[in-house]
Every structure is written in structure tokens, then in C-alpha cells.
Design an enzyme around this catalytic site. Structure first.
Site, PDB file in Angstrom:
ATOM      1  N   SER A   1     -10.499   0.073   6.878  1.00 58.80           N
ATOM      2  CA  SER A   1      -9.826   0.148   5.586  1.00 58.80           C
ATOM      3  C   SER A   1      -9.118  -1.123   5.133  1.00 58.80           C
ATOM      4  O   SER A   1      -8.627  -1.176   4.001  1.00 58.80           O
ATOM      5  CB  SER A   1      -8.808   1.291   5.581  1.00 58.80           C
TER       6      SER A   1
ATOM      7  N   LYS B   1       0.851  -1.188   0.000  1.00 60.96           N
ATOM      8  CA  LYS B   1       0.000   0.000   0.000  1.00 60.96           C
ATOM      9  C   LYS B   1       0.891   1.244   0.000  1.00 60.96           C
ATOM     10  O   LYS B   1       1.900   1.283   0.712  1.00 60.96           O
ATOM     11  CB  LYS B   1      -0.907  -0.015   1.234  1.00 60.96           C
TER      12      LYS B   1
ATOM     13  N   SER C   1      -9.982   2.251   2.605  1.00 57.08           N
ATOM     14  CA  SER C   1      -9.016   2.948   1.776  1.00 57.08           C
ATOM     15  C   SER C   1      -8.028   2.031   1.067  1.00 57.08           C
ATOM     16  O   SER C   1      -7.377   2.451   0.109  1.00 57.08           O
ATOM     17  CB  SER C   1      -8.244   3.943   2.637  1.00 57.08           C
TER      18      SER C   1
END
Lengths: 111, 504, 493
Positions: free
Chosen positions: C183, C79, C159
Site C-alpha cells: 500500500s 494518511k 491503499s
């Protein structure tokens, strides 16, 4: 569902604290985010609807409740007084939009 | 800082009041002193705290606030704060927390300063300040908290730009907040002086005001005696004790002038300009501050064990007030002399070494006069610190002994001291080599007196009429004996021979 | 050599590498190819294929000698919230334009220590603020899943939308992710993958770009529960550089899998069964309860009375922290700078141009709730309610060992469907956010398909630092659910 209903209820109710455009301008200034005047009404609307949503908390009785200070229940560890870092001038300024002789450079700050 | 102060009640002293055009005014002073904690590394990062390095060379990834960097607290800095709290006879809070003070400034890379707003590590304490005439006043300490220093900006490297150096960013500071307990610039200066002495005794701050290790924000207000507190102005970052005095004097008069002309004081932050000798409003900082303090979620509460505090307390050095009391009782010193000695731990240490060296019991008063008189004079003249004194405490003790046992006269002692200071030789060696022993042999002195009287019959006649003129003979005798004659013996013999009382 | 190496799970690939049936070069090569062929999904912000091949080569050398760590030669996606030394790190924000960290986050350093290979940096909502990956400056990520008989582009959740989409589309074996309000778990639920958020303090936050410090926690998104256990084992651990990281040993999570859940007490919080919840979510939850009961668990009704206040609490605490955490993006030391007539003007222009609307909104909310006169009414109140929410869980855990709930109130929705109404978007986190507020571990396991053919997830919530029990229960749930559906590979160029 309950969440949606509460939101709607609050949006129609109008609460004690309502953010006007001057407040939005002041908050934006505090946060150092430029906001154009024509953006203010929409922003005020958004902030108000979020604030109204979170104001549901007013109905919770929190008398005598300690605020949570950390999500973990441990004692903070401390480090020894030893110099472990240094001479990173190049590393810490490498990403700077403007630097000179090892300094970060900004528009003149007058005191 | 804005905290609610509680204030001790003091009746104003007439000499502290400022005489205005319309009557007397009382000055009310509270100080916030920022003291750099003596440590190797910064409060929340492993960068060095050394002064004067190349720009941004003592800046870690944490200090530069790179994304994802986190603070980890330095244990030694915490202990130093506790130690200082104990030295201020203050309450130590076993649980304290760190808050973020949010504002934007180029020398504040995180966009917030980590400080202790709500729950400081040290609570209320007291500092006894020493004033002229042996007067002492207790000044209340409101709190002491730890926080990070900011970086600094240089404004004159190129036009239109400021250059930011974060070397200082993150260095540990203690903010020591006094109560508004001071009533004159003398008291404020005495407070900072005493606080600096305590910090140096403890080794928690070097007190170096030139390098910015110690600086003060001074809160000044004025009022009519007996009336409620007036509006205060805060003079930021005053960096010498002399300037603190000047800034207060100027600011108090400024406020009185405004009030006497029917105006009112605006609460504001001001800056002292040492060149102009005046304070000026910092209008650029007048924009409404809203620091949005909240607990720093990157840190947990700081929890101390009582045992740790006790261990620090047990290892605390003797503090200036205790040392002063002990010097007075052990050596019979006056409050004034003791205060002068304890101003620097090294001075008191030197004095005690003088008193303790050798086997003879010495007169404390004679010794203190030598330390604070001739020794201080020579050190100042030569620019030496007391630690680097060419005259060792043992040597000075021996000199005192030579005076006390009558081996040398006080006058000769001064010459011997000068020689000791220059050469580092022992006093006895100088006395022997240079033949400076005091002459107490009455026969030799009598002979010298006789010779002078015989050579000056007119002076003898005058002196018999006016005994005060006998002093001339003393001088002559001393001259003929190269100052070695014991002055007391000279006086006695002269008095007898001139037929006058030896008391005058 | 196998026909499609990307079909392997992390555990399967690990075993095949150890058994020398495949090489990391082959495996990584297959993933680089898949990654490059799936740019239409927009899962990666930065591809580091060359670096991946180099790392694979080094791993193969070790594997050939019978050496190597727990993740040796296994290609992962990272990420873009994790700082990676020498590789562009953006947090999905314009304000970090060109930012190349001179440091490596602790979590990714742990992965490289164990031999993992980096494929690239995965897209995410800007500064992890979002529930659909539509707030990224680099554009939305597209969910590899589509509704039955529809070409409509769906969100992969957020997210960590790049992470969930990449794992679901087989663009990496597994991915790192972060979870502040859901998330990890919500995007896992939207993509038929497994996502675990461990206990707060289990993984170091050092080098992870902060959103809300008291809530942020790293974890993996993976194909299955075993892979999640393996990944977490490498990511977790005490870090002296993070004051909130907890010093306790990392257990062998994989060893917990397959152990019986007989007698395990599974709590069903009644407050999660809310009016108006889609019937298929409710039905899925009921099925989950039956599966666990059939596996020997004891089902217990529990109450978490303050659940309805979790979302409002979150939307005070998280913005407050973010308003302060994001103050460092000021155009001085790194990233975007928009010049101005003075320093304040520079700040205001830089931050207005550098932050997207959702980030600006949260900074403003956070600034407001912390401002003079409002702190007690908002922030202090929220932290008090947070105490009550944590207390609810403590009370529930007196009666049970884990909790079972739905992960999200719906399946994946269409891109653009909820962007106009921030509050509607926030409601996606209604079942996950409580877990962050209390600092507990939670996992989402794919458990079925919606009537539209989209994956749905169930969430298990564990006790503090009891990830082993959580994973054991999740494994049992996974076994019972037998979720085998896969998205059709429509995106390949």
C-alpha cells in the site's frame, strides 16, 4: 501469468471446502454483520472464489515447518507495574454514540 | 476453557457417594478458578486496578479499545503468575504465547479477550487439600494461564438499557484449571480454600471473593462408580466457597434425577442462583460459540529466562504445606491444629511469635489451644483481625508461662485473658494488682478445708460413703480462696482428710 | 520569493527555509492553496489549512531564531489511518463517522516533534483494504496522471492513494502512508513517486488504525529518494507503547545517499519473471538491472521458490487479523451506531452499514479461516508458508545485499476497471506482498513511463533493518533512471 492461470484453474476445479449459503449466514452472524438473504448467493460466490484461490497452499509441503509467530525476531519487552493512565472518563466516552453519567449505554443485555 | 484432562484414579469412598433411587452415584468435579493478580496496573495498560472507582475512570485509551491502541505487558503480572505456578509446584513454561479469544459483548471493548490458549505460562502442578479427620487429597493442576478481565454492565439504571463500565476491563487474571480430581462438594470447597490460602501466602491474589477477585467455574458430572465419565455441566462464576458447595450439591442431584428417570445430560453452561439455591441453564449463552482463537499479532511470544524463574523461586515465602509440616515437627502439634494455624499466614505467624517470644520454652499444645480457642473466640466476637489483636503474642506467651509454672490456675487464666483483651495490660501486672496468684501453700489450703469440713459435718459423712461427692468440697474451697487455690493440692488434702483415694 | 514553491522537494524546501530564502508561511500558504484548488482529485478527506498556517507561524518563529527540527516548517499530508489528536480520523470508513481521537499516533507525533506542519488527512482505501483507493467511503481518489491522449480517470493505487496522488500533484511536500501488502509501494509506482516501507518494527504502529497487525508498517511517499530518507528518519524509532516495535537506533538515512554501490550484490529473483507479464514491465526491469550494473553493482540470480504462494498466504493472514482487529467497531464507544432491537441487532446493523463491501468481504473470509475446524487448514498453513517465504529471502540474502523487482505488474488502471473482480484487484500486490510477509524493507522508485505515458516503478527489497543499503541502492537507481516526467496539472479549478 501464473497467478491468473492458477486462479482460473482453481475456479474451474471445485475444491473440498465449499461455502454454501448457510455457511455464509453463520459466518456473517459470527462476524456480527447483517446480511440480507438476497445477498447470500453473491457473497457465497465471492467467498468461494477467494477460498479456492488461497487453497493453492494445499500443494505446499509444510510438514515440520514452524508457523511464523512474529515478523521480528526480538524478545518482547515488558513494562513496569506503574499506574500511568487514569481519569480519562471524558476522553474515552467523548466519541460514544450514547453515554450517561460516565457509562457507555447499550440496549439492555439480558443474562 | 475446554481442555483435555487427565485424571488420577481414585477408588470412590462410600461416604462420598450419593445414594440415588436406583443405586450409588459418584460426583466428578473439576474447577476453573479465576484469580485477579495483585498488581498496581492492568495486564496490558497503565490503568489502576483499584476496586470501586467511578465508572470508566480507570480506563486508558487501550482499555477502551480506541483505534490503533496496542497492548504492552506488565512484567510484575508475569512474575506473579510465575510465582503462583511455583506455589502450585507446577511446571513453568519459559515460552508462552498470547491468543485472542474472539466474541462480541458490550463489556469486551476489543471484541476479543487476550488470553493464553495454546501455550500457557504454567503447566501441570498439584494442590494438597486438607479434609476432615486429617485426610489429605492431592488435586492435579492442569494449567495456569494469564488473561484479561472484562468490564461490567449495570442493568438497573434505566429501563431498556445496560450501562457499561470498563474499569475492570484489562485487569490481569490467572485462570487456574484443576484436573477433575475432586469427588465431593467438601473436596471442592477444601480445594478453593487451600488455593486461596496459597495465593494469599504468595501475595499474588487477595482472594477476596466478595469483590470478585476470586471466582470459580465448577464442572460437575456424575457417574456410576467405575464407569466412564458422564457429560458435564459448567456452573459459571460462583463467588463464595459456601455457594460452591451448594451449587455442586444441587447440580449433582439434578443430574442424578435426570439420569435415573432415563434422561441424558446436555452439556451446557449454568448459573447458580444463591437466593433460590439452584442452578439454571444460561440459554442466552447457548448460541454456538466459536472463539476463533489465534495468536495475538500485537504481542510477541513471552520468553522467560530460567534465571528469572530461579530468582522468583528463591524468594518464595514458606508455603502452607511446608509451614504445616514444620509446625508439627517444631512444636509437636497435631495435623488438625497445624492445619487450622496455617489457614491464614497471619495466624501461623502469631502462633510462632507466641512460641518464640521471651526466653522460656513453651508447650506448643497449650499455646495452640489459647490461640485457636480463647483468642479466636475473642477476635470473632469483637470483629478484630489477628493483626489487630489487643493481646500481643508476647503477652499471650507470658500468660502461658504463668499457667505452666503454676503461678495461676487455668480457670483464673481465662479471667486474666479477658482482662488482657479489654485493657491490653500484661498478664503478670494483672495477677499482681488483682492478687490472683495461685495458692499452693498447703497450710492455707488445709485451713480452708478444715473450716469447710467443720461447718458441714453431714456432707463430710456423705462424702466418706460416696467419694464422688468430694467435688462439692473442691468447689467450696475454690470459692473461699477466690479460685486461687491450686486444684491439685486441694484434691490431695481433701482426699487425705476424707480418707478416700485422690484418684477420683 | 520563488514563483512556485510547490515545485521544491522536501529537501529543497528544508534548505530554503534554513537559508531563510522562504518562510514556512509562504510555503504552507502555497500548499493550502494547491490543496484547496485540487479538490477534484479527492486526495484529502479533511483539510486543516487553518491549523497548518498556525503551525507554520510557530515554525517561522523558530526558524527565525535559527532553531527548529529536521522538518521544521515543512507541510505534510497525513494518511487518514493515523490518529491525529483533535482532528477527524476516519480510516476512509463510514463506521468511524465523527471520530475525533483524543490522542496522536506516535509516527505523526514524531513528525510534529521535528517541526512538520499538517495540511490535512489523506484519503485511503477503507481500513487500508484495497489496491486502488476505490473502497474509501469518501469516494475514489483520482490519479493526477492520465494516459496519453485520454481523459479517462485512473486510480492512484492503494491503499495510500490519497498520499500518492497528493505528492504527485504537489498537494503536500511529502505524505505519510502505510503498507500491509504493498500500500505504499504500489501507489508510489502508479504516480511516479517514491515510497518506502521500512522493516516491520521500524516505525511504531501505536495510533495507526490497524488492518493486519503482523503486516502493517508505516512509511513515507515522497518526490524522491532523498525526501524518503529524511521522512523515514523522523517517522522511525522505538516506541515502548508498541510491543512489536524494535529498540535500535535510527541511523542518518540521508547520509547513506550518494555512496557508491560498487560491489553491491543485487539479486534478481527468477520467480518474478513470469509468463504473461507485460513486455514493458519486463523491459523496465531489464533496464534497471543494466543501470545498477553500470553503477558498479554485481548482479546475482537468486531464487525465491515460494513467491507464488505469497498472495494466497496474504489473503488468509490479513483477513484473519482484520476480522479480529475490526471487531472493536461495534457502535458502542465511538463512530457510527445504527440502533437495533437488542445489542446483537445493533452490532449487526451498525457493522453492515458502517463497513463497505471489501471490508465486509475480508472480515467474512477472516472469520471463516479462523473458525472451528478450519484454523489448521487455512491460518496455520498460511503461517507455515510464511515461514517458508521468509526462509527463501534468508537464503537469497546469503548471496546478495538487495533484490530488484518490478513494483507492480502494470501501470495505473482506470477507475472502475477492476472493482467487479476482487481477485483481479488482489493481483496488483503480487510483487509487493512477499516483502510484508517476511517483514523486510522495500522501496519503489519511478523508473520510466509506459507506452501510454504512465509512470512505472521498480522495487528494491532490503535485508531486515538495512534501510541504509536499500536507500543507497534506490538513490543510485534514481540517479540512473533520471525520471523527470510530471503529470499535467489538468485538475486545478
Amino acid at each position: 501469468m501464473w497467478v491468473t492461470q492458477t486462479v482460473l484453474k482453481n475456479q474451474n476445479k471445485g475444491t473440498l471446502m465449499s461455502v454454501d449459503q448457510d455457511t455464509v449466514r453463520r459466518i456473517a452472524r459470527l462476524a456480527r454483520i447483517a446480511v440480507r438473504d438476497d445477498e447470500l448467493p453473491a457473497l457465497a460466490g465471492e467467498l468461494n472464489s477467494i477460498l479456492h484461490f488461497v487453497e493453492q497452499l494445499n500443494e505446499v509441503d509444510t510438514k515440520g515447518v514452524e508457523p511464523m509467530t512474529s515478523a521480528v525476531d526480538v524478545t518482547m519487552k515488558m513494562r513496569d507495574d506503574v499506574v500511568t493512565s487514569g481519569n480519562l472518563q471524558k476522553e474515552v466516552t467523548a466519541n460514544a454514540p450514547k453515554s450517561e453519567d460516565g457509562f457507555y449505554v447499550v440496549p439492555r443485555v439480558v443474562e | 476453557m475446554s481442555v483435555v484432562y487427565s485424571m488420577q484414579h481414585r477408588d470412590p469412598r462410600d461416604e462420598d457417594l450419593i445414594k440415588g433411587a436406583t443405586g450409588d452415584w459418584e460426583i466428578i468435579l473439576g474447577l476453573e478458578v479465576h484469580a485477579q493478580i495483585t498488581s498496581q496496573a492492568k495486564l496490558f495498560s497503565g490503568s489502576s486496578t483499584a476496586f470501586g472507582a467511578e465508572p470508566n475512570t480507570q480506563v486508558s485509551l487501550v482499555d477502551a479499545a480506541l483505534p490503533g491502541m496496542l497492548p504492552v505487558i506488565n512484567r510484575y503480572c508475569v512474575e506473579q503468575a510465575v510465582k503462583t505456578g511455583l506455589g502450585l509446584r507446577a511446571q513453568i513454561n519459559l515460552k508462552s504465547t498470547f491468543d485472542r479469544k474472539n466474541y462480541f459483548y458490550p463489556d469486551l471493548p476489543q471484541g476479543y479477550q487476550i488470553s493464553q490458549f495454546k501455550h500457557p505460562i504454567v503447566g501441570e502442578g498439584t494442590v494438597i487439600i486438607d479434609l476432615a479427620g486429617g485426610r489429605s487429597v492431592a488435586v492435579g493442576i492442569e494449567r495456569l494461564h494469564m488473561e484479561q478481565d472484562a468490564g461490567k454492565s449495570v442493568h438497573d439504571l434505566s429501563p431498556g438499557y445496560s450501562h457499561v463500565d470498563l474499569n475492570r476491563s484489562g485487569v490481569a487474571l490467572m485462570e487456574i484449571v484443576s484436573k477433575p480430581d475432586m469427588r465431593s462438594s467438601d473436596e471442592a470447597r477444601a480445594y478453593v480454600t487451600k488455593l486461596r490460602t496459597i495465593l494469599r501466602y504468595l501475595g499474588t491474589c487477595d482472594g477476596n471473593m466478595e469483590e470478585g477477585s476470586l471466582r470459580a467455574d465448577v464442572n460437575v458430572s456424575v457417574r456410576r462408580p467405575g464407569e466412564p465419565l458422564g457429560t458435564r455441566c459448567e456452573i459459571k462464576n460462583v463467588n463464595s466457597i459456601r455457594f460452591i458447595g451448594q451449587a455442586i450439591e444441587y447440580e449433582a442431584r439434578r443430574q442424578i434425577e435426570i439420569l435415573e428417570e432415563g434422561g441424558s445430560i446436555r452439556q451446557e453452561t449454568r448459573l447458580f442462583d444463591p437466593k433460590a439455591g439452584e442452578t439454571r441453564s444460561m440459554r442466552s449463552k447457548e448460541e454456538a460459540h466459536d472463539y476463533r482463537y489465534f495468536p495475538d499479532p500485537d504481542l510477541l511470544p513471552l520468553v522467560l529466562q530460567q534465571a528469572d524463574v530461579d530468582r522468583i523461586a528463591a524468594n518464595l515465602p514458606e508455603l502452607p504445606d511446608d509451614k504445616k509440616a514444620r509446625l508439627m515437627s517444631d512444636y509437636g502439634l497435631s495435623a488438625y491444629d497445624a492445619t487450622v494455624l496455617v489457614g491464614e499466614a497471619a495466624t501461623a505467624d502469631y502462633y510462632e511469635a507466641v512460641m518464640k517470644s521471651g526466653s522460656k520454652k513453651r508447650d506448643g499444645k497449650i499455646a495452640v489451644n489459647w490461640v485457636t480457642g480463647d483468642l479466636f473466640g475473642a477476635l470473632n466476637r469483637e470483629g478484630h483481625t489477628i493483626e489487630a489483636s489487643p493481646v500481643t503474642p508476647k503477652q499471650l506467651g507470658e500468660l502461658v508461662d504463668l499457667i505452666t509454672d503454676g503461678t495461676i490456675s487455668g480457670r483464673i487464666a481465662k479471667d486474666i485473658f479477658d482482662s488482657m483483651y479489654k485493657t491490653g495490660r500484661d498478664p503478670l501486672e494483672i495477677v499482681e494488682k488483682d492478687g490472683l496468684r495461685q495458692v499452693t501453700d498447703t497450710g492455707a489450703i488445709e485451713a480452708a478445708v478444715d473450716a469447710i469440713m467443720a461447718a458441714n459435718p453431714d456432707k463430710v459423712a456423705q462424702a466418706k460413703e460416696k467419694p464422688a461427692l468430694a467435688g462439692w468440697f473442691v468447689g467450696q474451697v475454690m470459692k473461699s480462696t477466690s479460685g486461687k487455690a491450686n486444684p491439685q493440692v486441694v484434691n490431695e488434702i481433701l482426699a487425705r482428710k476424707l480418707g478416700i483415694s485422690s484418684d477420683n | 520569493m520563488m514563483s512556485d514553491l510547490t515545485k521544491l522537494t522536501l529537501a529543497g524546501a528544508r534548505d530554503a527555509l534554513k537559508a531563510k530564502e522562504i518562510t514556512s508561511n509562504e510555503l504552507t500558504g502555497a500548499y493550502v492553496k494547491a490543496m484547496e484548488g485540487a479538490r477534484g482529485l479527492n486526495a484529502y478527506i479533511t483539510e486543516t489549512g487553518d491549523k497548518a498556517m498556525e503551525m507554520a507561524k510557530a515554525s517561522d518563529a523558530k526558524l527565525a531564531k535559527g532553531e527548529g527540527g529536521a522538518l521544521e516548517g515543512l507541510p505534510l499530508g497525513i494518511k487518514d489511518l493515523f490518529a491525529t489528536k483533535g482532528t477527524l480520523t476516519t480510516a476512509g470508513s463510514h463506521i468511524l463517522d465523527g471520530f475525533v481521537p483524543p490522542y496522536e499516533s506516535t509516527v505523526t507525533a514524531n513528525l510534529w516533534r521535528d517541526g512538520a506542519v499538517m495540511l490535512g488527512k489523506l484519503n485511503n482505501d477503507e481500513f487500508a483494504m484495497g489496491s486502488s483507493n476505490e473502497t474509501s467511503y469518501y469516494g475514489p481518489v483520482i490519479n493526477p496522471w492520465r494516459r496519453k491522449d485520454s481523459d479517462a480517470k485512473l486510480v492512484p493505487g492503494g491503499s495510500s492513494g490519497g498520499s500518492s496522488a497528493a505528492v504527485a500533484a504537489r498537494l503536500c511536500l511529502a505524505a505519510t502512508a502505510t503498507d500491509t501488502g504493498g500500500s505504499i509501494r504500489q501507489p508510489a509506482a502508479y504516480t511516479g513517486t517514491v515510497g518506502i516501507k521500512p522493516t516491520y518494527g521500524r516505525c511504531s504502529r501505536w495510533g495507526i488504525i490497524a488492518y493486519a497487525s503482523s503486516l502493517d508498517q508505516a512509511g513515507p511517499i515522497t518526490r524522491d529518494v532523498r525526501d524518503a530518507a529524511i521522512m523515514l528518519g523522523s517517522m522511525a524509532g522505538y516506541d515502548e507503547k508498541d510491543s512489536t516495535s524494535v529498540d535500535r537506533p535510527v541511523p542518518n538515512y540521508e547520509a547513506a545517499l550518494g555512496q557508491s554501490i560498487k560491489g553491491l550484490r543485487v539479486g534478481i529473483p527468477k520467480e518474478y519473471r513470469v509468463d504473461g507479464m507485460p513486455a514493458e514491465i519486463d523491459a523496465l526491469w531489464t533496464r534497471g538491472i543494466e543501470w545498477l550494473k553500470a553503477a558498479g553493482a554485481e548482479i546475482v540470480d537468486v531464487s525465491l521458490p515460494n513467491t507464488k504462494y505469497a498472495l494466497p498466504t496474504y489473503y488468509i493472514v490479513a483477513p484473519a487479523e482484520c476480522s479480529s482487529n475490526l471487531a472493536r467497531y461495534d457502535g458502542v464507544r465511538y463512530g457510527l451506531r445504527v440502533e437495533g432491537k437488542d445489542i446483537t441487532d445493533l452490532y449487526e446493523k451498525t457493522r453492515a452499514a458502517g463497513f463497505g463491501p471489501e471490508v465486509r468481504r475480508r472480515i467474512m473470509i477472516g472469520t471463516y479461516v479462523l473458525s472451528a475446524g478450519y484454523y489448521d487448514a487455512y491460518y496455520l498453513k498460511a503461517q507455515q508458508v510464511r515461514t517458508l517465504i521468509a526462509r527463501d529471502f534468508a537464503n537469497a540474502y546469503a548471496k546478495c545485499d538487495v533484490l530488484l523487482t518490478p513494483t507492480a505488474p502494470s501501470a495505473a488502471f482506470g477507475i472502475g476497471e477492476k472493482t467487479s473482480d476482487p481477485l483481479a484487484m488482489y493481483l496488483n500486490d503480487v510483487f509487493t506482498v512477499t516483502v510484508n510477509l517476511a517483514g523486510l524493507p522495500g522501496i519503489s522508485v519511478p523508473a520510466g513511463l509506459s507506452s501510454d505515458g504512465l509512470p512505472l516503478g521498480l522495487q528494491l527489497i532490503g535485508k531486515t533493518f538495512d534501510e541504509e543499503t536499500l536507500l543507497r541502492a534506490a538513490y543510485a537507481l534514481e540517479q540512473a533512471a533520471e525520471f523527470k516526467a510530471e503529470p499535467k496539472t489538468w485538475w486545478t479549478a
